[in-house]
Design an enzyme around this catalytic site. Structure first.
Site, PDB file in Angstrom:
ATOM      1  N   THR A  12       0.846  -1.191   0.000  1.00 30.91           N
ATOM      2  CA  THR A  12       0.000   0.000   0.000  1.00 30.91           C
ATOM      3  C   THR A  12       0.883   1.243   0.000  1.00 30.91           C
ATOM      4  O   THR A  12       1.982   1.239   0.549  1.00 30.91           O
ATOM      5  CB  THR A  12      -0.955   0.025   1.201  1.00 30.91           C
ATOM      6  OG1 THR A  12      -0.217   0.144   2.421  1.00 30.91           O
ATOM      7  CG2 THR A  12      -1.794  -1.246   1.247  1.00 30.91           C
ATOM      8  N   GLY A  14       2.409   2.288  -2.530  1.00 29.93           N
ATOM      9  CA  GLY A  14       3.599   1.743  -3.179  1.00 29.93           C
ATOM     10  C   GLY A  14       4.037   2.485  -4.420  1.00 29.93           C
ATOM     11  O   GLY A  14       4.762   1.913  -5.247  1.00 29.93           O
ATOM     12  N   THR A  15       3.614   3.737  -4.559  1.00 29.82           N
ATOM     13  CA  THR A  15       3.911   4.475  -5.785  1.00 29.82           C
ATOM     14  C   THR A  15       4.886   5.629  -5.585  1.00 29.82           C
ATOM     15  O   THR A  15       5.220   6.339  -6.527  1.00 29.82           O
ATOM     16  CB  THR A  15       2.614   5.026  -6.399  1.00 29.82           C
ATOM     17  OG1 THR A  15       1.994   5.917  -5.460  1.00 29.82           O
ATOM     18  CG2 THR A  15       1.653   3.909  -6.760  1.00 29.82           C
ATOM     19  N   GLY A  17       8.168   7.295  -2.633  1.00 27.30           N
ATOM     20  CA  GLY A  17       8.917   7.211  -1.390  1.00 27.30           C
ATOM     21  C   GLY A  17       9.329   5.807  -1.014  1.00 27.30           C
ATOM     22  O   GLY A  17       9.785   5.015  -1.846  1.00 27.30           O
ATOM     23  N   ILE A  18       9.145   5.466   0.252  1.00 21.74           N
ATOM     24  CA  ILE A  18       9.546   4.159   0.755  1.00 21.74           C
ATOM     25  C   ILE A  18       8.777   3.048   0.042  1.00 21.74           C
ATOM     26  O   ILE A  18       9.344   2.020  -0.333  1.00 21.74           O
ATOM     27  CB  ILE A  18       9.326   4.084   2.281  1.00 21.74           C
ATOM     28  CG1 ILE A  18      10.358   4.964   3.007  1.00 21.74           C
ATOM     29  CG2 ILE A  18       9.417   2.642   2.778  1.00 21.74           C
ATOM     30  CD1 ILE A  18      10.099   5.138   4.490  1.00 21.74           C
ATOM     31  N   GLY A  19       7.481   3.239  -0.165  1.00 25.84           N
ATOM     32  CA  GLY A  19       6.676   2.210  -0.809  1.00 25.84           C
ATOM     33  C   GLY A  19       7.152   1.859  -2.201  1.00 25.84           C
ATOM     34  O   GLY A  19       7.211   0.677  -2.576  1.00 25.84           O
ATOM     35  N   SER A 138       7.277   3.775  12.864  1.00 28.27           N
ATOM     36  CA  SER A 138       8.221   4.903  12.848  1.00 28.27           C
ATOM     37  C   SER A 138       8.878   4.989  14.215  1.00 28.27           C
ATOM     38  O   SER A 138       8.285   4.586  15.222  1.00 28.27           O
ATOM     39  CB  SER A 138       7.492   6.216  12.543  1.00 28.27           C
ATOM     40  OG  SER A 138       8.327   7.343  12.792  1.00 28.27           O
ATOM     41  N   TYR A 151       0.436  11.717  15.349  1.00 25.01           N
ATOM     42  CA  TYR A 151       1.274  10.853  14.520  1.00 25.01           C
ATOM     43  C   TYR A 151       2.061   9.871  15.384  1.00 25.01           C
ATOM     44  O   TYR A 151       2.115   8.674  15.103  1.00 25.01           O
ATOM     45  CB  TYR A 151       2.224  11.704  13.687  1.00 25.01           C
ATOM     46  CG  TYR A 151       3.132  10.894  12.775  1.00 25.01           C
ATOM     47  CD1 TYR A 151       2.643  10.358  11.597  1.00 25.01           C
ATOM     48  CD2 TYR A 151       4.466  10.678  13.114  1.00 25.01           C
ATOM     49  CE1 TYR A 151       3.468   9.619  10.754  1.00 25.01           C
ATOM     50  CE2 TYR A 151       5.290   9.942  12.286  1.00 25.01           C
ATOM     51  CZ  TYR A 151       4.789   9.413  11.102  1.00 25.01           C
ATOM     52  OH  TYR A 151       5.617   8.674  10.281  1.00 25.01           O
TER      53      TYR A 151
END
Length: 247
Positions: A12, A14-15, A17-19, A138, A151
Site C-alpha cells: 500500500t 507503493g507508488t 517514497g519508501i513504498g 516509525s 502521529y
C-alpha cells in the site's frame, strides 16, 4: 534466485517514497507486486516504471471500501498473497496537543491506524499460510516529539498491531513485524523540514552516522522481514534510523 522468487506481494502507498523503493526491491527479488495509491497519475507512473511484474490499483487505504479493488486485483491473479506491506501513512502540520482540532486527529488516525487495521483485516482471507505482514511504523512511535502527538500515537498503535497479528495468525505460520524508519529522504521528510536547510542540518546532527536515510535502505529492511531470511522473526520491530533512537 531472489529472496521473493514467485511470491505475490501487496504494497500500500507503493507508488512513491519508501513504498516505491520497496516495490522496486521486491520485483528485483523475483516477486509480482500490486501497488496502491489514491492518486491515479502516481499509479500510472509507478506501474510504467516497475514494468510487467507490477499491477497498480487506485485505492485510498483510509477508505475501507477501496480495499474491494485490491481484493479484485489479487483475485484476478488467482494466487494468495505471500507478502503484505502496509505502508500508507501521513502526518500533518505540527500542532501541540492543546491546539489539535478533532478533524486533524481523525485525518491522521483514519489512515495510519484505521486504514492499517482494516487493510490487514480485509486481506487476511487472501493471505497464504506462512505469509509475511510488514507494517510501516516509525521511531516516532517510541518518542514524544512535540507537535506530533497524533502521529506519534498512531505509529505506536501500528507497532502494537504487529504483536497482536502475530499472536492471532501464528497458527497459520503468518508472521507480522514492524519496520520503524527514522528520517528518510522522502516527500514526507521534505514536508517536515519545510525545505529548510537549517532544519535538515539539525536532524542530521541527531543521527549518529550523520546523514538522512535513503528509501532503498528501508526497503532492504522490509525485504528482510518479508522473506524467509527472517523466518524466526515475529512480532518484532526493526529500526532503520542510523542510530538516532538507539544511542
Amino acid at each position: 534466485m531472489g529472496l521473493l522468487e514467485d511470491k505475490l506481494a501487496v504494497v500500500t502507498a507503493g507508488t512513491a517514497g519508501i513504498g516505491l523503493a520497496v516495490a522496486r526491491r521486491f520485483i528485483a527479488e523475483g516477486a509480482t507486486v500490486i501497488v496502491t495509491s489514491p492518486f491515479a497519475e502516481e499509479v500510472r507512473a509507478a506501474t510504467a516504471e516497475l514494468g510487467p511484474a507490477a499491477t497498480g490499483v487506485v485505492a485510498d487505504a483510509a477508505q475501507i471500501a477501496d480495499m474491494d479493488a485490491v481484493i479484485s486485483a489479487v483475485s484476478a491473479l488467482g494466487r494468495p498473497v505471500d507478502v503484505l506491506h502496509v505502508n500508507a501513512g501521513r502526518d500533518v502540520a505540527a500542532t501541540e496537543v492543546a491546539d489539535t482540532p478533532a478533524e486533524q486527529f481523525d485525518q491522521v488516525m483514519d489512515l495510519n491506524v484505521r486504514g492499517a487495521f482494516f487493510t490487514v483485516q480485509r486481506l487476511i482471507p487472501l493471505l497464504a499460510d506462512g505469509a509475511s505482514i510488514v507494517l510501516t511504523s516509525s521511531i516516532a512511535g517510541s518518542n514524544g516529539g512535540p507537535g506530533h502527538a497524533v502521529y506519534n500515537a498512531s505509529k505506536a498503535a501500528v507497532r502494537s498491531l504487529a504483536r497482536t497479528l502475530t499472536s492471532e495468525l501464528g497458527h497459520r505460520g503468518i508472521r507480522a513485524n514492524a519496520v520503524s524508519p527514522g528520517p528518510t529522504d522522502t516527500a514526507g521528510f521534505q514536508q517536515f523540514t519545510e525545505g529548510s536547510a537549517e532544519v535538515e542540518a539539525a536532524v542530521k546532527a541527531m543521527v549518529p552516522i550523520g546523514r538522512i536515510g535513503r528509501p532503498e535502505e528501508v526497503a532492504a529492511a522490509v525485504t528482510f522481514l518479508a522473506s524467509d531470511e527472517s523466518s524466526f522473526v515475529a512480532g518484532a520491530e526493526l529500526v532503520v534510523d542510523g542510530g538516532m533512537s538507539q544511542v
